[in-house]
Write a protein that holds these residues in place. Sequence first.
Motif, PDB file in Angstrom:
ATOM      1  N   ILE A  78     -26.708  42.502  20.601  1.00 21.51           N
ATOM      2  CA  ILE A  78     -25.670  42.428  19.568  1.00 21.51           C
ATOM      3  C   ILE A  78     -24.467  43.280  19.982  1.00 21.51           C
ATOM      4  O   ILE A  78     -23.311  42.864  19.822  1.00 21.51           O
ATOM      5  N   ALA A  79     -24.720  44.458  20.550  1.00 21.81           N
ATOM      6  CA  ALA A  79     -23.634  45.340  20.999  1.00 21.81           C
ATOM      7  C   ALA A  79     -22.813  44.673  22.097  1.00 21.81           C
ATOM      8  O   ALA A  79     -21.577  44.694  22.061  1.00 21.81           O
ATOM      9  N   LYS A  80     -23.486  44.083  23.075  1.00 16.73           N
ATOM     10  CA  LYS A  80     -22.763  43.423  24.172  1.00 16.73           C
ATOM     11  C   LYS A  80     -21.981  42.219  23.662  1.00 16.73           C
ATOM     12  O   LYS A  80     -20.848  41.987  24.081  1.00 16.73           O
ATOM     13  N   ALA A  81     -22.582  41.443  22.776  1.00 17.57           N
ATOM     14  CA  ALA A  81     -21.884  40.283  22.217  1.00 17.57           C
ATOM     15  C   ALA A  81     -20.641  40.731  21.445  1.00 17.57           C
ATOM     16  O   ALA A  81     -19.583  40.105  21.544  1.00 17.57           O
ATOM     17  N   THR A  82     -20.762  41.821  20.717  1.00 21.44           N
ATOM     18  CA  THR A  82     -19.627  42.350  19.969  1.00 21.44           C
ATOM     19  C   THR A  82     -18.529  42.815  20.915  1.00 21.44           C
ATOM     20  O   THR A  82     -17.342  42.541  20.693  1.00 21.44           O
ATOM     21  N   GLU A  83     -18.920  43.517  21.976  1.00 22.89           N
ATOM     22  CA  GLU A  83     -17.940  43.968  22.975  1.00 22.89           C
ATOM     23  C   GLU A  83     -17.194  42.784  23.584  1.00 22.89           C
ATOM     24  O   GLU A  83     -15.966  42.819  23.715  1.00 22.89           O
ATOM     25  N   PHE A  85     -16.804  39.795  22.323  1.00 22.50           N
ATOM     26  CA  PHE A  85     -15.975  39.158  21.303  1.00 22.50           C
ATOM     27  C   PHE A  85     -14.671  39.929  21.106  1.00 22.50           C
ATOM     28  O   PHE A  85     -13.585  39.343  21.079  1.00 22.50           O
ATOM     29  N   VAL A  86     -14.774  41.253  20.967  1.00 20.77           N
ATOM     30  CA  VAL A  86     -13.582  42.078  20.753  1.00 20.77           C
ATOM     31  C   VAL A  86     -12.663  41.989  21.967  1.00 20.77           C
ATOM     32  O   VAL A  86     -11.435  41.879  21.825  1.00 20.77           O
ATOM     33  N   GLU A  87     -13.248  41.997  23.159  1.00 21.73           N
ATOM     34  CA  GLU A  87     -12.443  41.874  24.377  1.00 21.73           C
ATOM     35  C   GLU A  87     -11.711  40.533  24.415  1.00 21.73           C
ATOM     36  O   GLU A  87     -10.523  40.479  24.738  1.00 21.73           O
ATOM     37  N   ILE A  89     -10.860  38.445  21.869  1.00 19.97           N
ATOM     38  CA  ILE A  89      -9.805  38.298  20.873  1.00 19.97           C
ATOM     39  C   ILE A  89      -8.644  39.236  21.185  1.00 19.97           C
ATOM     40  O   ILE A  89      -7.478  38.898  20.965  1.00 19.97           O
ATOM     41  N   ALA A  90      -8.938  40.411  21.743  1.00 24.27           N
ATOM     42  CA  ALA A  90      -7.865  41.345  22.105  1.00 24.27           C
ATOM     43  C   ALA A  90      -7.009  40.785  23.239  1.00 24.27           C
ATOM     44  O   ALA A  90      -5.775  40.901  23.213  1.00 24.27           O
ATOM     45  N   LYS A  91      -7.648  40.169  24.226  1.00 23.16           N
ATOM     46  CA  LYS A  91      -6.889  39.571  25.332  1.00 23.16           C
ATOM     47  C   LYS A  91      -6.012  38.424  24.840  1.00 23.16           C
ATOM     48  O   LYS A  91      -4.870  38.279  25.277  1.00 23.16           O
ATOM     49  N   ASP A  92      -6.555  37.624  23.929  1.00 26.25           N
ATOM     50  CA  ASP A  92      -5.768  36.519  23.397  1.00 26.25           C
ATOM     51  C   ASP A  92      -4.617  37.036  22.536  1.00 26.25           C
ATOM     52  O   ASP A  92      -3.514  36.481  22.565  1.00 26.25           O
ATOM     53  N   ALA A  93      -4.845  38.096  21.776  1.00 24.65           N
ATOM     54  CA  ALA A  93      -3.782  38.675  20.955  1.00 24.65           C
ATOM     55  C   ALA A  93      -2.737  39.365  21.829  1.00 24.65           C
ATOM     56  O   ALA A  93      -1.550  39.393  21.482  1.00 24.65           O
ATOM     57  N   LEU A  94      -3.160  39.894  22.972  1.00 27.42           N
ATOM     58  CA  LEU A  94      -2.228  40.557  23.891  1.00 27.42           C
ATOM     59  C   LEU A  94      -1.161  39.588  24.389  1.00 27.42           C
ATOM     60  O   LEU A  94      -0.011  39.974  24.585  1.00 27.42           O
ATOM     61  N   VAL A  95      -1.525  38.346  24.561  1.00 26.92           N
ATOM     62  CA  VAL A  95      -0.559  37.332  24.994  1.00 26.92           C
ATOM     63  C   VAL A  95       0.597  37.265  23.996  1.00 26.92           C
ATOM     64  O   VAL A  95       1.771  37.229  24.390  1.00 26.92           O
ATOM     65  N   TYR A  96       0.281  37.299  22.705  1.00 29.48           N
ATOM     66  CA  TYR A  96       1.320  37.226  21.678  1.00 29.48           C
ATOM     67  C   TYR A  96       2.138  38.516  21.628  1.00 29.48           C
ATOM     68  O   TYR A  96       3.339  38.484  21.379  1.00 29.48           O
ATOM     69  N   ALA A  97       1.510  39.653  21.876  1.00 33.40           N
ATOM     70  CA  ALA A  97       2.249  40.917  21.929  1.00 33.40           C
ATOM     71  C   ALA A  97       3.214  40.914  23.108  1.00 33.40           C
ATOM     72  O   ALA A  97       4.370  41.344  22.976  1.00 33.40           O
ATOM     73  N   GLN A  98       2.760  40.399  24.247  1.00 30.43           N
ATOM     74  CA  GLN A  98       3.624  40.347  25.423  1.00 30.43           C
ATOM     75  C   GLN A  98       4.778  39.374  25.220  1.00 30.43           C
ATOM     76  O   GLN A  98       5.874  39.592  25.735  1.00 30.43           O
TER      77      GLN A  98
END
Length: 129
Positions: A78-83, A85-87, A89-98
Amino acid sequence: MAATVDAPVPAEQDSARCGSEEENRGAEVEERSQQQTGSSGPAAPHSRLSKLPLTRIKALMKTDPDVSLASQESVFIIAKATELFVEMIAKDALVYAQQGKRKTLQRKDLDNAIEAIDEFAFLEGTLDQ
């Protein structure tokens, strides 16, 4: 008299003798973490591989009335899956920040990623106030 020349072993054969590439990477990560922490003894196998606190995850899992016991392996998965998932969505959101010429993620970047990517459709409306 025949001269012998030691030819370098091709990388494919060399890595096959030493184990898989994933095992080699795992050993490198373990060495680096031991060097950083200064410890030379073995630690708990799962705690060093997870970036999230496993005891907190286990406590969160136990808040579900259907979960009475949680094995170490299930908590780690569960911890690895959460990591991951967060990675993701963060990478996809980073595209919009850039695109907005920013280095810091903002809520609107997460909203944009959630709206644009079908995999995050289950999150639509969760960040609304």
